[in-house]
Structure formats: structure tokens, C-alpha cells
Motif scaffolding. Sequence first.
Motif, PDB file in Angstrom:
ATOM      1  N   VAL A  65       0.841  -1.194   0.000  1.00 20.79           N
ATOM      2  CA  VAL A  65       0.000   0.000   0.000  1.00 20.79           C
ATOM      3  C   VAL A  65       0.879   1.248   0.000  1.00 20.79           C
ATOM      4  CG1 VAL A  65      -1.674   1.330   1.361  1.00 20.79           C
ATOM      5  CG2 VAL A  65      -2.001  -1.124   1.033  1.00 20.79           C
ATOM      6  N   GLY A  66       1.983   1.208   0.734  1.00 18.66           N
ATOM      7  CA  GLY A  66       2.986   2.260   0.660  1.00 18.66           C
ATOM      8  C   GLY A  66       2.667   3.564   1.373  1.00 18.66           C
ATOM      9  N   VAL A  67       1.635   3.587   2.182  1.00 16.49           N
ATOM     10  CA  VAL A  67       1.291   4.804   2.914  1.00 16.49           C
ATOM     11  C   VAL A  67       2.058   4.809   4.228  1.00 16.49           C
ATOM     12  CG1 VAL A  67      -0.594   6.073   4.027  1.00 16.49           C
ATOM     13  CG2 VAL A  67      -1.004   4.869   1.866  1.00 16.49           C
ATOM     14  N   GLU A  68       2.697   5.942   4.537  1.00 13.00           N
ATOM     15  CA  GLU A  68       3.402   6.019   5.815  1.00 13.00           C
ATOM     16  C   GLU A  68       3.100   7.339   6.501  1.00 13.00           C
ATOM     17  OE1 GLU A  68       7.654   5.311   5.137  1.00 13.00           O
ATOM     18  OE2 GLU A  68       7.639   6.547   3.385  1.00 13.00           O
ATOM     19  N   PRO A  69       3.185   7.416   7.803  1.00  7.88           N
ATOM     20  CA  PRO A  69       3.475   6.293   8.700  1.00  7.88           C
ATOM     21  C   PRO A  69       2.263   5.366   8.836  1.00  7.88           C
ATOM     22  CG  PRO A  69       2.949   8.236  10.011  1.00  7.88           C
ATOM     23  CD  PRO A  69       2.920   8.653   8.558  1.00  7.88           C
ATOM     24  N   VAL A  70       2.530   4.162   9.314  1.00  8.21           N
ATOM     25  CA  VAL A  70       1.503   3.148   9.535  1.00  8.21           C
ATOM     26  C   VAL A  70       1.432   2.870  11.031  1.00  8.21           C
ATOM     27  CG1 VAL A  70       0.984   0.700   9.212  1.00  8.21           C
ATOM     28  CG2 VAL A  70       1.815   2.045   7.296  1.00  8.21           C
ATOM     29  N   ASN A  71       0.228   2.741  11.564  1.00  8.41           N
ATOM     30  CA  ASN A  71       0.067   2.294  12.936  1.00  8.41           C
ATOM     31  C   ASN A  71       0.162   0.776  12.932  1.00  8.41           C
ATOM     32  OD1 ASN A  71      -0.200   4.781  14.161  1.00  8.41           O
ATOM     33  ND2 ASN A  71      -2.418   4.834  13.878  1.00  8.41           N
TER      34      ASN A  71
END
Length: 134
Positions: A65-71
Motif C-alpha cells: 500500500v505504501g502509505v506512511e506512517p503506519v500504525n
Amino acid sequence: ATFEPVEPKKTLDVLKSETLSELTAITSKFDNQLVNTDMIIKSSLGFSINADLRSQNNLRGLITVGVEPVNFVTADNSVKSLNIEQLNILLNETIKNGENLYLQKWGHKAQIENAQTKEELEAIELKFTMKDFS
């Protein structure tokens, strides 16, 4: 006098076969998609994570998915804010842990196959140690 039926003694080959089946039953859990609460590793990032196949797939998904930051939820259910690089580190560590488990499995298998007596066979402990990257 009462006659007690006597169990026939199992041959070493039968005992080895039973022990190999036990080994397979234990290690098949490592490949299961279900949560395996025994598969927890200490990460180099300073916390413990689940390292089972399901967790690996979750990490791959987050990376894709490449979304950051991630919880990211750790093994003790605390939440860490992580970037893609850190997720890749965790994925790499879970994969290395899996490889390490297979090395342990093959070692146990060789011990079982090489046992010369029932006592040697019974002395084999089918224990697995998770990798510690800390």
C-alpha cells in the motif's frame, strides 16, 4: 488369576515414525494462516512482533500500500508508528525466523532418523526457539 494383556513393544522404527509425525504436527503450525501465538520474535526495532505467516502477509500488504506512517500493532498489542523501511525490516526478520525454524526442524529430523536406541529417541526434545534480533 486374572490375565493382563501385554502391549506389544513398539519397534524403534515405529517409534521413530511416530516421533517424525509429532515433529510434522508441531511444524505445520508454522505454515498455518491462523494466528500462532508461539511465533513471537524480538525485533531489532526494540519491540516484539508476531512472526507467523499471517503477520508476514499483513506486513507485505502494508508495504505494498505504501502509505506512511503506519500504525502497527506489536505482539503486546501496543501501537507503533512505522515507516516503510521499518516495515521491511520487520518482514525480513519474520522471514529469517521462518528459515531458522526450518533449520531446527531438519536438525530434529536428523536426530530422530539417527537415533540408535529408544532412549536416544526419547531424549530428543522437539523444542523450537524463535530468533532474537534485538
